[in-house]
Write an enzyme that holds these catalytic residues in place. Structure first.
Site, PDB file in Angstrom:
ATOM      1  N   ASP A 158      -4.811  -6.475  -0.006  1.00 29.04           N
ATOM      2  CA  ASP A 158      -3.529  -6.156  -0.521  1.00 29.04           C
ATOM      3  C   ASP A 158      -2.430  -6.930  -0.233  1.00 29.04           C
ATOM      4  OD1 ASP A 158      -1.371  -4.349  -1.480  1.00 29.04           O
ATOM      5  OD2 ASP A 158      -2.195  -2.593  -0.477  1.00 29.04           O
TER       6      ASP A 158
ATOM      7  N   SER B 180       1.037   3.848  -0.878  1.00 27.45           N
ATOM      8  CA  SER B 180       2.325   2.973  -1.213  1.00 27.45           C
ATOM      9  C   SER B 180       3.567   3.659  -0.819  1.00 27.45           C
ATOM     10  CB  SER B 180       2.253   2.345  -2.712  1.00 27.45           C
ATOM     11  OG  SER B 180       3.227   1.446  -2.970  1.00 27.45           O
TER      12      SER B 180
ATOM     13  N   HIS C  46      -4.190  -3.180  -3.962  1.00 28.47           N
ATOM     14  CA  HIS C  46      -3.304  -2.063  -3.761  1.00 28.47           C
ATOM     15  C   HIS C  46      -3.873  -0.677  -4.551  1.00 28.47           C
ATOM     16  CE1 HIS C  46       0.571  -0.421  -2.108  1.00 28.47           C
ATOM     17  NE2 HIS C  46       1.031   0.053  -3.282  1.00 28.47           N
TER      18      HIS C  46
END
Lengths: 804, 804
Positions: A489, A369, A520
C-alpha cells in the site's frame, strides 16, 4: 486452490450436536438412525432449494459416492466409508471430481481444505460430526457451507419463526436469523460537543442507521459504526482544481529546532440545546447510500450498521478539518449517542430528541483508509462503549501521509494532494446549495488556514501535524484492535500501521494484525482467507460477549506470503524490536561483509533533460520502470543502483530496513530517496487480486452480493518487484521538526528508515538498493542541477531478518 | 456532462396532470394553489425521505432559488421566475451551482439536459408541467428523477396499497409499484421436443423464474427471458485445456466448390411423456444466481424474469452443441411453456406438470453475446409469443465468429477457442458428478464430433457452419427487434450485426439499432444515454401494449460518436446500400485520385525471427503497436503501411470498407490481412467506459444497485486508433466455401470486405491502410517464409462516405 480458515472454533461432539439441533439441522431422532438413513437426512438438509422428495432424490443422484456409484445408488445397509464421506464433503463444497480431486483418493487434497479424517466406516455420530465440520468449512466460492446454505434459503424458516432465539450463534459466530427484507433505515442528528463552524451553536451531525426490523419489537443489537467523510458525496472537480503543483523546486530552509508553540485561541463551547419537546422516534428515512459489504453481512446477523460523515458534510453542521481533534470529537459523538450520553434530534430544527433505544451500547468501528483512520482516532480517546475497531489501511499520523522527513511526499497515486484538498473534497455540506451560500465565507477562511498551516513550503513537522498524530494518544486506548494493512500500500503506507503496532505494545488491550500483499484494498472477498468469519468470531466475542475464545483463536499476526499464492502465515509478532539485523554494505554492489577495499565515491545528478522530465511527468510507470531496471536506461547517471549476488538461501525480512548513507550535495539543499528491490525473473503475485467470480457470494438470502477475488500468480515472469522505499530532506537529517543547514560539498551521514515490510526474498534472487533524489511518483520534482556524492565505504543497509 | 434522452414521450398538459395524479404526486387541489404554495407541495413530494415538516423545510432551505435566496426565504406572494424554476430543477437533478451551472443564468446549460423553457413567471399549471418534465429527466447519476425518487422511497406507499393500479405507467413507461421484497423465485423443468442426448426421452430443461409476488394473487405479467448457457456455471479449466494451438502453419487445401451435402441421420423424436399426475405449483426454490441489472430493473416494474441455460447444462438433459438447431429448439421450448404450448414439470422425475399461470404469454428475450445470440436464434423461428428481442453484441452466424473467408480467425481475446471449446465450457451438466458419470461416453463422442466437423484444418464454410447461420432464417422473424453492438467489438465483430441488419431490410418487423463505441460490453449503465428508459418504453409498448408510440419515438439507428464524448446521433439507417463510395488508391500512400505513375510493386515477408515471433506471442498488444506504428518497428518489412495526407475536411465512413488488392504469394498458400487505421495525435475516447460512481443507481428501493459509467476522453493524446480489419485465405478468394489453387508468383485479384464501421475521421487526421499476413491477435500463426507481392496500381479501397 487453498481454503485457509482461522475462524473455525474447536468444539466437542456434544456442542456440535447441540448447535446442529439449535439451527434445526438435526433433531433428537437423527443420531438414532442407521448411517445411510442419517446420511440422507443430512443431505436433504444440504439442499434447501429442493422442497420435494423427487428433487431431493435428484440431488442425491447428482453426487458420486464412489468412482462408480451415486448416493442414490447406495442401498441399506450400505456402510459409509471414509472415502464416500470425503467424496460427498468435497463435492458439496464445490470441488469437482476429476478436475480438482480424485474420487478414488479424496483425502489427497486435505491440505487444501478442512476435511475431517476418519479411519473406519462412519457411524451416525461420525457423520454428524463430519457434517458440522462441513457447515463451518469454506466452499470454493469463498463462504462457509452454512453461509452458502443461507443464500439458498436454509435459514428462511428460522427467520420467520418468532420462537427462534436471536441472536443465534453457530461455532461461535452470529448467524443470519434476522429478516433483511424488513430492515429499518433512518437518520437522526446528533448534537456534538463542538462548534466547528463558530455559529454559536453546537454542531448537529447526521447519522444514518440501518437496523434489523426485529429491533422495533424490543430486541437490542450492537452496532457496527463506520465514520466515512465520503459517504455524503465528494467535490471531486473542486478538489482537482485545488491540487498543488508538485513540479516545484526544493528550496533552502531556515534552520529551526522543534515545534514552536502556537497560541490556540480556544473559543468557549456553546451550551447544549435546551430540550423542551418530548422525545420522538426518528422520522427521516434513507435512500440509496454507499454501503460496505462487510457491514451488510452483519445486518442479517443481528447487528445494526451506522454511517456518519462528520463535521462539514451534507446535512451536518461544521467545517472539514482533515484529521484534527475537532474531527475526532465529531466521530466520537456518534458513539456517545449510541451509548446514551449525548442527545440526538429527529431533524435539524432540533426540537424533538430521539434515543438509540435499539442499541445495546456495544459499538465496533469498521472501515478502510480515512474510514479506518477515524476508527483509530476514536479509539485513542478511550471512549466508553467502543469495544473494538477493525481499522483497515488506516492513517495513524497525517504527517506520515502527506510528508516524510521534512519533505512533501504524496500518497502514491495522488501527487499534489494535501489536507486542504482532502478537506475540500469531503466538504459535502456545500452540496446543499443553501448551506454553501450560508457558510462560504467561513469555509474560505478555514480552507486558507489549512493551506497555510500544512506548510508545503518547508515540509516540516509542526504543531498542525502534531495535532493530527493519533499515536500520541495511544495510551488512552481501551478498545481491542484489529489492524489490517497492505504491504504494497503506497497510498497509506505500511509505516502507518507499523508505528501504531509498536506504540500499542505496552497498551493493555488485545490487538490483532493482518498484513496482506495488496495495495489500498479491502480483503473481505478473498477466497484464500476467511476474513469475514474471523470478524464474525471477533465481533460475536467483543459485542455479544460470546465465549468463543476469539482472542486466543485468531493469530496475533497473520501475513500473506509474497511469493506463494493462497498462503497465509500466522506469526506471534511483526517488526519486533528484537529481530536480529543483517547488514549489507554498498561496495561492489551489495555485500554482507565489508570488503577490504579503499573508500570509493559514487555520484549521481538529479537533473534530467527538459524532454525526459516532461515525458516522465505524464508516464509515471515508465519512470518507475527506468528507475528500477538495472540495465542502461534514461535514468542511468541519475541514480545509484546496487545489486547483491544471487542469494544462496531465501531470507525473510520483517520490520524496518534502516539505511545509513554518507552523502554530500553540491547545493545548500538536497533530498535522498531509496528503494529496496527484489531482482529475479519470477512469476509474482499480480498487483491486484483477480476477479474469480462475479456475484459469487450472497451475504444473506437474495440480499447483497459480493464478487469473489484472490491473488493469483501473474501469467508471465517479471524481472523485479519493489519491496520498500523512503525519502528524506537532507536538511531534516536529524528530525522532521529540526532543520539544519547543508554545506555544499560537505559530507553528512544520514539515516533513513525505509517503509516497514515483511518480504521473502527467494534463493537465487538478488537484493537491490537504489539511491536517487526526485521520486516522480511521490516527491516534489524540482529538476534542479544537484549532484549527490555518496561515500560507498560507509553506505550500509541494516535489514531485520527472521531466522527460522 | 450531457444527458441525452430519447425515451421522453411528448405529452399534453392534460396527460401530465392525469399521470401526476395517478402516481399521487399532485391531487385535485394542487392546481388551485397559488404558485409558491404549489411549489412547496411539489418540493415536498420531491424529498420522500423527509417525513416531517421540519425536515421538508430543511431541504427547501438547502435549495438556492436565486443567487442570494433559498426557497425557504421566498415569501408569498413571491413569483416563480423562469430562473428560479430552472435553478431548482437543475439542483434537484444534481447539478451544482457554481460548479456546473450559474444561478444567475441556469438556461445556459439547457443543451446538456431536458430543461423546459418559460418566458414568463410561472403559473401553477406551468409549475406542474415543469415538474412532470423534471420527473422524466435524468439526474447526473444516470436515472430519471422519478427513478431517483423511487430509490428514496417515493413509491413505497403505492407499493403497499392494494388499490394501486398494476401495471402503472408514467410517460409511457412501467413504474415500480411491485414489491421487490416478496419476489417469488422457483425452478421448473420444461419438456423440450428434442432428445439431444439420445436417451430415448425428451430433454427436460431447467427454467429459473423470478416473478413479482403480486402474481400469486392472480396478476399476470409479461416475461423477460434470458437464455444463458453460462448461468449454471462453466468449466473454465477444462475449456482452457481444450484450447487449440494457433501457432500452426497454414496448409495447402484441396480445391473444392460449395458445401457438400451431409447425410444427417435424423433419429425420430421420442414421444412426449404421458402425464397422469395432477398439476402442481412449482416447488423448487432458487438460491443465488447470476442476474443482469437490466432484467432486475424490470422486476420492480411488473415483469417476470426467466433464465434458462439449455441443453447440456446443470440440472438439464441433453448435450451442448454450440449454436445448432438443437440449441435453438431448446431455447424456444421455454417460450412455448410460457405461452402454454409445451408442458413443464415440478422436478426431473417429471410426475407433476406445472403451468406458467402467471404469464401473459408476452415474451421478450434479452442478453448480450451468447445470450443475445440465442435471442436472435429464437426470433428466426418465428415462435408465437416472442414479441421482441433486445439482442446485444450477438452472433448472427457462427462462421463469422470463429472463421473468416476460409481462415481460422479467433474472436479477439480468445485465440484457440472454437465451437468444441465453448461447448465444453458450457457443459455444466457435468457439474453434478452423477450426471457426468452417466453421460461421459456420449459427451466424449459429441465433443469429438464438434472438433471434427468444425474443421480447423481448412477453415472452409461447410454444412456444420451452415447449420449455425441464423441469417438464413431471417424471413421467419415475427418479433420486433432491438439490436445493440459495439463498433469496437473485436470479440463478436460488427459484421455480425451488419449482416443481420441488411438481411432484416425486407422483413416486415420494426427494427432498431444502437451502435456504441465500446468493445463487448453492456450499455445500460451509461450516463450519457437513457438506454434503460428506451427499453422500458419499448417493452411497455411491445409486452403491455401501451400506446406510447415507441416504434416512432425511438430512432431507427442511434450511433455514439467516436470523437466527441457523450454524443449520440440518431440516424435513419446504417450501412445503407445506397451510400456513395469514395475510392482511395494505394499509390504513394493513399490518394483519392489515381496518380499517373507507372505500376509499382511492393513486397512484404511474413516470417519473423524466432525470438521476435516468440516475444509477440506473449505480448499481443506490443505486436499491435508495432504493426500500426508508422515509424520503423520490428514489423517493418513484414507489412505494407499506407497513409493518406492529412484530411482537409472530416469524413464519416458508414458501412463496409471494401478492399481490392492484386497480390501474389511465393508459395501455394497465403493469407491477407488488412487494417484501416485513424492516424492523428488526438485525445480519443478511452477503450472502456470509466466508472463515474459505484453503487450509483438503485434499481428499486433498497434493492439492486448498478455502477454508473461512461466514456470519457483519455487524459493523454494517442497517435492512432483501429477503425476496421479483415482477413482472407487467398485460396478462398472466391468464397468461404470455394477453394482454388494458388500458383506461386502468379497475381490474383482479391476483394476483402473489412468489418463494417461508422467512423468520423476528423480534419487533419490521416487515413491509414495496413496490409499484412499473420494477425497475432486473431489468425493462426504459421511464421512461414512467404513473401507477398502487391501490385500498387490496382490496390484500392472503396469507403462508404456519408454526405452531410
Amino acid at each position: 486452490m487453498r481454503l485457509n480458515q482461522f475462524a473455525i472454533t474447536p468444539t466437542t461432539l456434544e456442542t456440535e450436536v447441540r448447535e446442529l439441533k439449535r439451527i434445526h439441522f438435526i433433531d433428537d431422532q437423527t443420531s438414532q438412525l442407521p448411517p445411510l438413513a442419517a446420511l440422507i437426512v443430512l443431505l436433504d438438509q444440504s439442499f434447501p432449494e429442493a422442497q420435494s422428495a423427487a428433487t431431493k432424490r435428484n440431488r442425491r443422484a447428482g453426487l458420486m459416492a464412489t468412482t462408480t456409484l451415486t448416493v442414490a445408488d447406495l442401498e441399506a445397509p450400505a456402510t459409509i466409508t471414509p472415502t464416500i464421506f470425503a467424496n460427498l464433503y468435497l463435492q458439496l463444497l464445490g470441488f469437482e471430481p476429476g478436475e480438482q480431486f480424485d474420487l478414488a483418493d479424496p483425502y489427497a487434497i486435505n491440505h487444501l481444505v478442512n476435511l475431517p479424517r476418519f479411519t473406519h466406516d462412519l457411524t451416525t455420530i461420525d457423520l454428524i460430526h463430519g457434517w458440522y465440520q462441513l457447515l463451518v468449512t469454506h466452499t470454493v466460492m469463498g463462504q462457509t457451507y452454512l453461509d452458502d446454505l443461507t443464500s439458498r434459503g436454509y435459514f428462511e424458516p428460522l427467520v420467520h419463526d418468532p420462537t427462534t432465539p436471536r441472536p443465534l450463534f453457530f461455532n461461535g459466530k452470529a448467524q443470519p436469523v434476522y429478516d433483511v427484507t424488513t430492515l429499518i433505515r433512518e437518520a437522526v442528528y446528533v448534537e456534538s460537543p463542538q462548534d466547528s463552524d463558530s455559529d454559536g451553536q453546537r454542531d448537529l451531525l447526521k447519522v444514518e442507521i440501518t437496523r434489523p426490523g426485529e429491533t422495533a419489537a424490543g430486541i437490542k443489537v450492537p452496532v457496527l459504526y463506520t465514520a466515512s467523510p465520503y459517504n455524503q458525496g465528494t467535490n471531486d472537480a473542486a478538489g482537482d482544481r485545488l491540487m498543488h503543483d508538485v513540479n516545484v523546486p526544493l528550496t533552502e530552509k531556515r534552520p529551526t529546532s522543534g515545534i514552536s508553540e502556537t497560541s490556540s485561541s480556544t473559543t468557549p463551547l456553546p451550551a447544549a440545546r435546551t430540550i423542551t419537546a418530548p422525545e420522538e422516534p426518528a422520522n427521516e428515512t434513507l435512500g440509496n447510500g454507499f454501503e460496505y459489504s462487510l457491514n451488510d453481512y452483519f445486518l442479517a446477523r443481528g447487528f445494526a450498521v451506522v454511517y456518519a460523515a462528520g463535521i462539514g458534510t451534507k446535512d451536518s453542521d461544521g467545517l472539514r478539518t482533515t484529521g484534527d481533534p475537532q474531527e475526532t470529537i465529531s466521530t466520537v459523538a456518534v458513539i456517545q449517542w449510541l451509548t446514551g450520553t449525548l442527545p440526538a434530534f429527529t431533524d435539524r430544527q432540533a426540537n424533538h430528541p430521539t434515543r438509540a433505544f435499539w442499541s445495546t451500547g456495544n459499538v465496533a468501528m469498521t472501515g478502510r483508509s480515512y474510514l479506518g483512520t477515524l476508527a483509530t482516532a476514536a479509539a485513542t480517546t478511550g471512549i466508553d462503549g467502543l469495544k473494538t475497531i477493525i481499522s483497515e489501511a488506516a492513517i495513524s499520523s497525517w504527517y506520515d501521509y502527506y510528508r516524510e522527513n521534512g519533505l512533501v511526499v504524496a500518497p502514491g497515486g495522488f501527487p499534489g494532494e494535501d489536507t486542504d484538498v482532502l478537506a475540500l473534497e469531503t466538504f459535502s455540506r456545500q452540496q446543499r446549495a443553501g448551506e454553501a451560500h450560508k457558510i462560504q465565507e467561513k469555509w474560505r477562511t478555514q480552507l486558507n488556514r489549512l493551506t497555510h498551516d500544512q506548510d508545503r513550503e518547508t515540509g516540516n513537522y509542526n504543531a498542525f501535524w502534531d495535532a493530527r498524530n493519533y499515536r500520541q494518544n495511544v495510551a488512552h486506548i481501551k478498545a481491542d484492535i484489529v489492524l489490517v494493512h497492505g504491504l504494497n500500500d503506497w497510498n497509506v503506507k505500511p509505516r502507518q500501521v507499523e508505528r501504531l503496532w509498536q506504540a500499542l505494545r505496552d497498551v493493555p488491550v488485545t490487538k490483532k494484525l493482518i498484513l496482506h500483499q495488496g495495495p489500498h484494498i479491502y480483503i473481505n472477498n478473498f477466497r484464500s482467507l476467511d476474513f469475514t468469519d474471523m470478524m464474525n468470531l471477533w465481533l460475536s466475542y467483543k459485542l455479544y460477549d460470546v465465549d468463543n475464545d476469539a482472542d486466543q483463536l485468531l493469530p496475533p499476526v497473520l501475513i500473506q506470503d509474497n511469493a506463494k499464492p493462497e498462503t497465509w502465515h500466522p506469526q506471534t509478532d511483526w517488526a519486533a524490536p528484537e529481530t536480529p539485523l543483517q547488514t549489507w554494505y554498498g561496495q561492489n554492489g551489495l555485500l554482507t561483509q565489508q570488503a577490504p577495499t579503499h573508500a570509493t565515491e559514487s555520484r549521481f545528478n538529479d537533473q534530467l533533460s527538459t524532454q525526459t522530465f516532461a515525458h516522465y511527468i505524464h508516464n509515471l510507470s515508465q519512470w518507475a520502470h527506468d528507475l528500477m531496471t538495472p540495465t542502461i536506461t534514461p535514468l542511468t547517471g541519475h541514480r545509484l543502483l546496487l545489486q547483491s549476488a544471487p542469494l544462496n538461501a531465501a531470507i525473510t525480512m520483517d520490520g524496518v530496513p534502516q539505511l545509513t548513507v554518507t552523502v554530500a550535495s553540491t547545493q545548500p539543499i538536497g533530498l535522498l530517496s531509496a528503494r529496496l528491490v527484489d531482482y529475479g525473473l519470477f512469476k509474482r503475485l499480480g498487483r491486484l487480486p483477480a476477479t474469480l467470480a462475479g456475484q459469487a457470494m450472497d451475504l444473506g438470502f437474495h440480499y447483497r452480493k459480493e464478487v469473489l477475488r484472490d491473488y493469483q500468480l501473474a501469467p508471465t515472469a517479471s524481472p523485479y518487484q519493489l519491496i520498500s522505499l523512503g525519502h528524506l530532506n537532507l536538511q531534516n537529517r536529524q528530525a522532521p521538526d529540526v532543520v539544519q543547514p547543508i554545506v555544499p560539498g560537505q559530507k553528512m551521514t544520514v539515516q533513513l528508515a525505509l517503509q516497514p515490510t515483511h518480504y521473502v526474498l527467494p534463493a537465487g534472487h538478488q537484493l537491490g538498493l537504489i539511491l536517487y533524489a526526485t521520486d516522480f511518483e511521490m516527491t516534489i520534482r524540482g529538476n534542479q542541477p544537484i549532484t549527490y556524492t555518496i561515500d560507498m565505504a560507509t553506505t550500509r543497509l541494516d535489514l531485520p531478518i527472521l531466522t527460522k
